[in-house]
Design a protein around this motif. Sequence first.
Motif, short mmCIF file in Angstrom:
data_model
loop_
_atom_site.label_atom_id
_atom_site.label_comp_id
_atom_site.label_asym_id
_atom_site.label_seq_id
_atom_site.Cartn_x
_atom_site.Cartn_y
_atom_site.Cartn_z
N THR A 158 0.81 -1.22 0.00
CA THR A 158 0.00 0.00 0.00
C THR A 158 0.84 1.27 0.00
O THR A 158 0.38 2.32 -0.41
N HIS A 159 2.08 1.16 0.48
CA HIS A 159 2.92 2.35 0.61
C HIS A 159 4.30 2.12 0.00
O HIS A 159 4.94 1.11 0.28
N VAL A 160 4.73 3.07 -0.80
CA VAL A 160 5.97 2.90 -1.54
C VAL A 160 6.85 4.15 -1.39
O VAL A 160 6.56 5.18 -2.00
N PRO A 161 7.89 4.07 -0.57
CA PRO A 161 8.81 5.21 -0.51
C PRO A 161 9.62 5.28 -1.80
O PRO A 161 10.29 4.32 -2.15
N PRO A 163 -1.36 1.62 -4.64
CA PRO A 163 -0.20 1.95 -3.81
C PRO A 163 0.11 3.44 -3.83
O PRO A 163 0.03 4.08 -4.87
N GLU A 164 0.44 3.95 -2.67
CA GLU A 164 0.70 5.39 -2.56
C GLU A 164 2.17 5.69 -2.32
O GLU A 164 2.85 4.95 -1.62
N ARG A 187 -0.40 2.31 -10.24
CA ARG A 187 -1.79 2.54 -9.80
C ARG A 187 -2.75 2.30 -10.96
O ARG A 187 -3.81 1.69 -10.79
N ASP A 188 -2.38 2.79 -12.14
CA ASP A 188 -3.23 2.59 -13.33
C ASP A 188 -3.37 1.11 -13.65
O ASP A 188 -4.46 0.64 -14.02
#
Length: 345
Positions: free
Chosen positions: A143-146, A187-188, A159-160
């Motif tokens: 969900t989270h990508v630095p 994922p953000e 995301r697309d």
Amino acid sequence: MAFQERVFSGMQPTGSLHLGNYLGAMLQWIKLQETHECIYCVVDMHAITVWQDPDQLRSAIRQVTAAYIASGLDPKRSILFNQSEVSEHAELAWVFNCVARLGWLNRMTQFKEKAGKDRENASVGLYVYPDLMAADILAYQATHVPVGHDQKQHLELARDIAQKFNNDFGPWIEKAGYEDGIFFPQPEPVITGLAARVMSLRDGTKKMSKSESSELSRINLTDDADTIAKKIQKARTDPEALPSEEKGLEGRPEAENLVGIYAALLGKAKADVLKEFGGAQFSVFKKALAELCVTRLVPIAVEIEHLLADEGEIDRILADGAARARAIARPVINKVKDIVGFVRT
Ligand code: TRP
């Protein structure tokens, strides 16, 4: 469906990591371990989208692994492994090659930059690189990508892809037991305040980079104390003393960079550093900065060397990480196979 928060990121296996990598990415990854389940991947399959000398690649994979561990990445707490050992990445990437559209990939600015004028001669892998990156992330339903700025467009593509997969296969996703028809999360990007943009020591307007020809432009994580001190002493500055407020750094990129490095190493704001050093000459500030860099970086260099002395141990750490990564990714890929209509025998 609410997805469990999970962090995923990848680093290219280039042998020489520098202060820019450390302050810009590594510290953030290390910090995220305190709050999240983290999966960190040495992306060797991404590396070969451009030519890599096999012996150098092999050693770079171990060097990067050692550098991250020496900097504080805890391979027990987080999952640390190299991409090629978990074939689920390649499997999912193929499915995503069939989800992503040519038009989407044609917009990727990094491909255009890396392929340059001789596009016909770029590898096909370089072109579909973002699909593999999406697979890296989504194989874990992360969900989270630095990521740094340069990777934001790739993350948008991920995301697309997630969204198109969810749309195209909605009814089958529901049939597979996901009532809302959502299989992949969106994922953000994670940008924490900690991450600092570190510039070249020779030119405050250019990013610190392993590709700049002058060694004096960067501090490597493997530099010894004398080398670090010399590079800081020779760092470019302007003739003025340091300002006492942050706005006094405007238009002074070199001053801003050195103050930023000092602040980031201490986890402080630039304003706080200027409270202490405002009015000081660079000669004074550089001494303090060199001392701080040496105190922080030399223990890392020593630990990297120590770790690299036992390749077997590094490989065992990577193997343990790969097994734990696979345990998460395999069931996800099996679901994907069911959803797209493959027969599992
Ligand atoms: N492309 C990234 C880079 O060059 C590395 C990478 C590969 C990555 N897969 C990833 C980063 C997945 C974040 C998530 O820096």
